[in-house]
Design an enzyme around this catalytic site. Structure first.
Site, PDB file in Angstrom:
ATOM      1  N   LYS A   1      21.398  -5.620 -14.191  1.00 48.42           N
ATOM      2  CA  LYS A   1      21.349  -4.271 -13.618  1.00 48.42           C
ATOM      3  C   LYS A   1      22.143  -3.256 -14.422  1.00 48.42           C
ATOM      4  CE  LYS A   1      24.131  -5.788  -9.708  1.00 48.42           C
ATOM      5  NZ  LYS A   1      25.446  -6.182 -10.243  1.00 48.42           N
TER       6      LYS A   1
ATOM      7  N   LYS B   1      32.640 -11.368 -22.854  1.00 51.00           N
ATOM      8  CA  LYS B   1      32.901  -9.953 -22.576  1.00 51.00           C
ATOM      9  C   LYS B   1      34.052  -9.402 -23.397  1.00 51.00           C
ATOM     10  CE  LYS B   1      30.733  -9.364 -18.097  1.00 51.00           C
ATOM     11  NZ  LYS B   1      30.815  -8.899 -16.714  1.00 51.00           N
TER      12      LYS B   1
ATOM     13  N   LYS C   1      18.540 -12.396 -20.131  1.00 52.06           N
ATOM     14  CA  LYS C   1      18.522 -12.287 -18.677  1.00 52.06           C
ATOM     15  C   LYS C   1      18.428 -10.823 -18.269  1.00 52.06           C
ATOM     16  CE  LYS C   1      22.429 -12.393 -16.089  1.00 52.06           C
ATOM     17  NZ  LYS C   1      22.705 -11.977 -14.743  1.00 52.06           N
TER      18      LYS C   1
HETATM   19  P1  ATP Z   1      25.741  -6.990 -14.139  1.00 49.47           P
HETATM   20  O1  ATP Z   1      24.793  -6.393 -15.136  1.00 49.47           O
HETATM   21  O2  ATP Z   1      26.556  -5.992 -13.392  1.00 49.47           O
HETATM   22  O3  ATP Z   1      26.524  -8.147 -14.639  1.00 49.47           O
HETATM   23  P2  ATP Z   1      23.662  -8.587 -12.959  1.00 49.47           P
HETATM   24  O4  ATP Z   1      22.419  -7.837 -12.652  1.00 49.47           O
HETATM   25  O5  ATP Z   1      23.655  -9.454 -14.157  1.00 49.47           O
HETATM   26  O6  ATP Z   1      24.837  -7.555 -12.993  1.00 49.47           O
HETATM   27  P3  ATP Z   1      25.367  -9.911 -11.029  1.00 49.47           P
HETATM   28  O7  ATP Z   1      25.961  -8.865 -10.165  1.00 49.47           O
HETATM   29  O8  ATP Z   1      26.208 -10.501 -12.089  1.00 49.47           O
HETATM   30  O9  ATP Z   1      24.009  -9.396 -11.665  1.00 49.47           O
HETATM   31  O10 ATP Z   1      24.800 -11.083 -10.149  1.00 49.47           O
HETATM   32  C1  ATP Z   1      24.491 -11.023  -8.784  1.00 49.47           C
HETATM   33  C2  ATP Z   1      23.641 -12.227  -8.426  1.00 49.47           C
HETATM   34  O11 ATP Z   1      22.324 -12.065  -8.953  1.00 49.47           O
HETATM   35  C3  ATP Z   1      24.148 -13.549  -8.970  1.00 49.47           C
HETATM   36  O12 ATP Z   1      23.933 -14.564  -8.022  1.00 49.47           O
HETATM   37  C4  ATP Z   1      23.298 -13.747 -10.200  1.00 49.47           C
HETATM   38  O13 ATP Z   1      23.173 -15.083 -10.568  1.00 49.47           O
HETATM   39  C5  ATP Z   1      21.965 -13.163  -9.759  1.00 49.47           C
HETATM   40  N1  ATP Z   1      21.213 -12.669 -10.917  1.00 49.47           N
HETATM   41  C6  ATP Z   1      21.566 -11.641 -11.724  1.00 49.47           C
HETATM   42  N2  ATP Z   1      20.662 -11.437 -12.678  1.00 49.47           N
HETATM   43  C7  ATP Z   1      19.694 -12.369 -12.480  1.00 49.47           C
HETATM   44  C8  ATP Z   1      18.484 -12.684 -13.162  1.00 49.47           C
HETATM   45  N3  ATP Z   1      18.108 -12.000 -14.216  1.00 49.47           N
HETATM   46  N4  ATP Z   1      17.736 -13.702 -12.693  1.00 49.47           N
HETATM   47  C9  ATP Z   1      18.129 -14.396 -11.609  1.00 49.47           C
HETATM   48  N5  ATP Z   1      19.263 -14.171 -10.933  1.00 49.47           N
HETATM   49  C10 ATP Z   1      20.051 -13.164 -11.365  1.00 49.47           C
END
Ligand code: ATP
Ligand code: LTN
Length: 336
Positions: free
Chosen positions: A200, A114, A197
């Site tokens: 959101k 990051k 991956k």
């Molecule tokens: P951001 O974009 O804000 O980083 P994110 O969508 O990547 O958000 P996080 O808030 O970092 O998600 O993660 C919340 C939970 O969801 C964590 O347990 C993470 O491992 C899970 N998670 C996030 N994205 C995925 C994905 N693509 N597949 C499976 N699990 C996920």
């Protein structure tokens, strides 16, 4: 026998969660909440490690909590709370930062990624200490199990190291937690770029399936998902990332093994397959979306529920924090 503790959380970094959060996290949380004494937090203090608009942060925090409940986290069974409503998180994070090495924190790959992306002037000190706050979240509750995605494994490893270091320096205080990592098929990738991956807060939303999207939008995104030219529904992450990803989604939502998904669609084209995936997603999301909107319709009741849960969390957290203050030699005010 008392149940072992579980802690996990998500950042309120978007208006809606995406299907990866649902399959990779919420579904596991929901399944684990009976077996464990579970604490699920909306980690707003983590979200402010990057700039947030105040009004939006507040709205996203409520929306995230509502989606936890709509997805099946029961606030009477589990403790579902907003991190900043329990001051002990910030307080313990400060203490833990005093036993964390600068080099140790600098080795965290999420920080390295990051900070490289934002550049030194846009990278906050809070982003650097993010994993220490996460360790505080976990250790305050004497947590045994921490369900998280693979990307957070290094942070739980740091948490373990800090717990062991504190315990050996000041006496047994913290439970040493274990990460609980779901299998590869619970990892969901972007529908337009299946090598990355799903996230959101992704820049392009075309390949992200949001829980709160309209049915028509979800349907369109699924039908436009990237596939390949082979025309066979077969799991092969390396050669067929798009189709494999849709198979993971379909398998998770229908409770079918990948081999059963292959059998079900043997001799059928991608059009048919995508329609089935679309229908499974819509059937799963619709009630979650409806329930979320219903909860958001009465923000006062939602806020009340969150406050009751925060008070329950604070009781456990304060006990740990108080033991920590005592052990490290802070002069405590006499009880009134
Ligand atoms: P951001 O974009 O804000 O980083 P994110 O969508 O990547 O958000 P996080 O808030 O970092 O998600 O993660 C919340 C939970 O969801 C964590 O347990 C993470 O491992 C899970 N998670 C996030 N994205 C995925 C994905 N693509 N597949 C499976 N699990 C996920
Ligand atoms: N860093 C995590 C969110 C998070 C968390 C936690 C997860 C903050 N504190 C404690 C488990 C336990 C993420 O971005 N997924």
């Amino acid at each position: 026998m008392t149940k072992a503790r579980l802690f996990s959380g998500m950042q309120p970094s978007a208006d809606s969660l995406q299907i990866g959060n649902y399959i990779g996290a919420l579904m596991q949380w929901r399944d684990m909440q009976s077996e464990f004494d579970a604490f699920f937090s909306v980690v707003d203090l983590h979200a402010i490690t990057v700039a947030q608009d105040p009004a939006e942060l507040r709205a996203k925090t409520r929306r995230t909590a509502a989606q936890y409940i709509a997805a099946g986290i029961e606030p009477e069974k589990s403790t579902l709370f907003v991190q900043s409503q329990v001051p002990a998180h910030a307080e313990l994070a400060w203490i833990l930062s005093s036993i964390t090495g600068f080099g140790e924190a600098g080795r965290m790959t999420q920080f390295k990624d990051k900070s490289q992306r934002y550049g030194a002037d846009q990278t906050t000190v809070a982003l650097f200490t993010y994993p220490v706050l996460m360790a505080a979240d976990i250790l305050l509750y004497q947590t045994k199990a921490v369900p998280v995605g693979d990307d957070q494994k290094q942070h739980v490893e740091l948490t373990r190291n800090l717990a062991e270091r504190f315990n050996s320096r000041f006496g047994e205080t913290f439970t040493v937690p274990d990460p609980v990592i779901p299998g590869e098929t619970a990892r969901i990738y972007d529908l337009q770029d299946p090598s990355s991956k799903m996230s959101k807060s992704a820049e392009s939303q075309a390949g992200v399936l949001y829980l709160l999207d309209d049915v028509a939008v979800t349907a369109k995104k699924v039908m436009r998902a990237v596939t390949d030219s082979e025309g066979v529904v077969r799991y092969d992450r390396a050669e067929k990332p798009g189709v494999s990803n849709l198979m993971s989604i379909y398998g998770a939502l229908t409770g079918s093994a990948l081999s059963a998904v292959e059998d079900e669609f043997a001799g059928r084209g991608y059009g048919d397959f995508k329609k089935a995936v679309r229908d499974a997603i819509v059937a799963e999301f619709e009630p979650v979306r409806a329930r979320t909107l219903e909860l958001l319709d009465d923000p006062a009741e939602l806020d009340r529920l969150l406050a009751v849960n925060a008070a329950r969390a604070a009781e456990v957290a304060e006990e740990t924090l108080s033991a920590v203050y005592e052990r490290i030699g802070l002069l405590r005010a006499p009880r009134a």
